[in-house]
Design an enzyme around this catalytic site. Sequence first.
Site, PDB file in Angstrom:
ATOM      1  N   ASP A 191       0.874  -1.168   0.000  1.00  0.00           N
ATOM      2  CA  ASP A 191       0.000   0.000   0.000  1.00  0.00           C
ATOM      3  C   ASP A 191       0.915   1.222   0.000  1.00  0.00           C
ATOM      4  O   ASP A 191       1.562   1.539   1.010  1.00  0.00           O
ATOM      5  CB  ASP A 191      -0.895  -0.015   1.243  1.00  0.00           C
ATOM      6  CG  ASP A 191      -1.887   1.132   1.272  1.00  0.00           C
ATOM      7  OD1 ASP A 191      -1.684   2.121   0.527  1.00  0.00           O
ATOM      8  OD2 ASP A 191      -2.857   1.065   2.057  1.00  0.00           O
ATOM      9  N   HIS A 192       0.959   1.914  -1.151  1.00  0.00           N
ATOM     10  CA  HIS A 192       1.939   2.988  -1.319  1.00  0.00           C
ATOM     11  C   HIS A 192       1.617   4.225  -0.478  1.00  0.00           C
ATOM     12  O   HIS A 192       2.436   5.144  -0.362  1.00  0.00           O
ATOM     13  CB  HIS A 192       2.039   3.377  -2.795  1.00  0.00           C
ATOM     14  CG  HIS A 192       3.400   3.828  -3.210  1.00  0.00           C
ATOM     15  ND1 HIS A 192       4.421   4.076  -2.321  1.00  0.00           N
ATOM     16  CD2 HIS A 192       3.935   4.093  -4.440  1.00  0.00           C
ATOM     17  CE1 HIS A 192       5.511   4.453  -2.950  1.00  0.00           C
ATOM     18  NE2 HIS A 192       5.246   4.484  -4.256  1.00  0.00           N
ATOM     19  N   ARG A 193       0.441   4.278   0.128  1.00  0.00           N
ATOM     20  CA  ARG A 193       0.135   5.374   1.036  1.00  0.00           C
ATOM     21  C   ARG A 193       0.960   5.264   2.314  1.00  0.00           C
ATOM     22  O   ARG A 193       1.231   6.265   2.984  1.00  0.00           O
ATOM     23  CB  ARG A 193      -1.356   5.369   1.394  1.00  0.00           C
ATOM     24  CG  ARG A 193      -2.296   5.583   0.225  1.00  0.00           C
ATOM     25  CD  ARG A 193      -3.742   5.419   0.669  1.00  0.00           C
ATOM     26  NE  ARG A 193      -3.977   4.093   1.250  1.00  0.00           N
ATOM     27  CZ  ARG A 193      -5.117   3.730   1.835  1.00  0.00           C
ATOM     28  NH1 ARG A 193      -6.113   4.592   1.933  1.00  0.00           N
ATOM     29  NH2 ARG A 193      -5.248   2.508   2.327  1.00  0.00           N
TER      30      ARG A 193
END
Length: 533
Positions: free
Chosen positions: A504-506
């Site tokens: 999850d690149h967040r």
Amino acid sequence: MVREFKLPDVGEGLTEAEIVSWLVEVGDAVSEDQPVAEVETDKAVVEVPAPVNGTVREILAEEGEMVPVGEVIITFDVEGEPVEPADEGESEPADPGDADPAASEASGPAASTDGESDGEVSAKGGRVFAAPSARRLARELGVDIETVPGSGPGGRVTEGDVRAAAESGGEPAGTETADEEPEPAVRSATRKVTDEAESEADAKPAPADAHPGGAPEAAGRDRTLAAPATRQVAQEEGIDINDVPTDEIRDGEPFVDAEQVRSYAEAQRVAQEADAAAVRQESAAVDATAETPPDTETTAEGEVERRPYRGIRRTIGKAMENSKYTAPHVTHHDTVVVEDLVDTRARLKPKAEERGIKLTYMPFVVKAIVAALKEHPILNSQLNEDEEEILVKRYHNIGIAVATDAGLMVPVVKDADGKGMLTIASEVNELAAKARDRSISREEMQGGTFSITNFGAIGGEYATPIINYPETGILGLGELKQRPVVEDGEVVAKWTLPISLSIDHRVIDGADAAQFANTLMEYLSNPELLLLE
């Protein structure tokens, strides 16, 4: 008294569920907490227990039907309570104390004081002893199932009976004419007797072995003498002690011992199993000759088959959609040489088999992931969007995706960091088996902090696994096999394992993912390092 049972919320916030199968039929005796139905909910099939001791009166939902939570799906006649008449037009029963003994005998030993035999149904109305499939067919063919005489075990109305009634133009096959002897009322599957036994019955119930062709008649007494231990046996067997036949009298009252209780209970079980076997055989014969054709449609482009998108498949789809459109996915790919892992597993596999455990590569991967997560804890996290904070979890529950006929399920090995290799191997094998036979519970698929999916077991090297939201990372394993590797300027065959890490690149940066992958590959290429963890 009739007790209605509504579909409970067997999940978290469940609004509807699919009835997968009924485990009981109309007329069956049930005990409290006995499973009566299998219901499909979020990624699992769960059993719904009976709320009371009693007898199944009516099944109100079909197998395969989507039912809202709170809707009545089954009703019971509660043990020890009077049975409510199904037809309000029936006359009130006479006081049993004023009943004529001859008339009582003619009505059959199992007749109840309210004028309706337990589990009986007449061709004029009342409760119908029929499987849900027969009821569904009756509705489709426009047949009033209450008018159809049953030819199945215990007088059960079968699909064949419904079809025969439909073909006769609404006049059910076998309906008696004015000058014919009417057939006796249908008897409960657990209390049926032979015609010869009925004609010879007297006021005293026969002993359990007097009816070798079926279950013994229930005595139906109001009072029975018995030792406390005997009453305990009756309770364990789910038997009403007043129903147990006996010839022994003490102090002017019928007396029952433990052996008579066990004998009666066993006779009831044998009769029920025989009826159930006959029903299964009959259903199999009907299914073999009248299988439901697929729902197909011819379009301008060609023929298509329609399949319902519901149950576990729909749940999986919604979870994937939620994950993909909520968490921006980035996938890191790499390949690790695992020569030492292959050798280590080969040496340990016979030792594990001696302990009755099948040792696959998965426990090694789980332990390596836990070790890498300890060094890079950001991948063992969850984004709490409402509170705008990242929860970095200090416990390690590893989810392992399992392919089943119903779709992908993800059982979770809880507290994997505190378990040894063989313990993890045993749990993985057990959880995978439970997922495939749909006996796994919701609790066993909840609480994961990081997941693994082994698509390489089918074939392929790399993929883009979808994160098991709200987790922030998932590792995909490609096919483990020998591939060409350059070593000291030479091309040699080495055992290699492709990996695909989605994040999850967040929450996780690409550099974090690469560092985690490097640490993981170090443990997989040198499995002895796991001994230090």
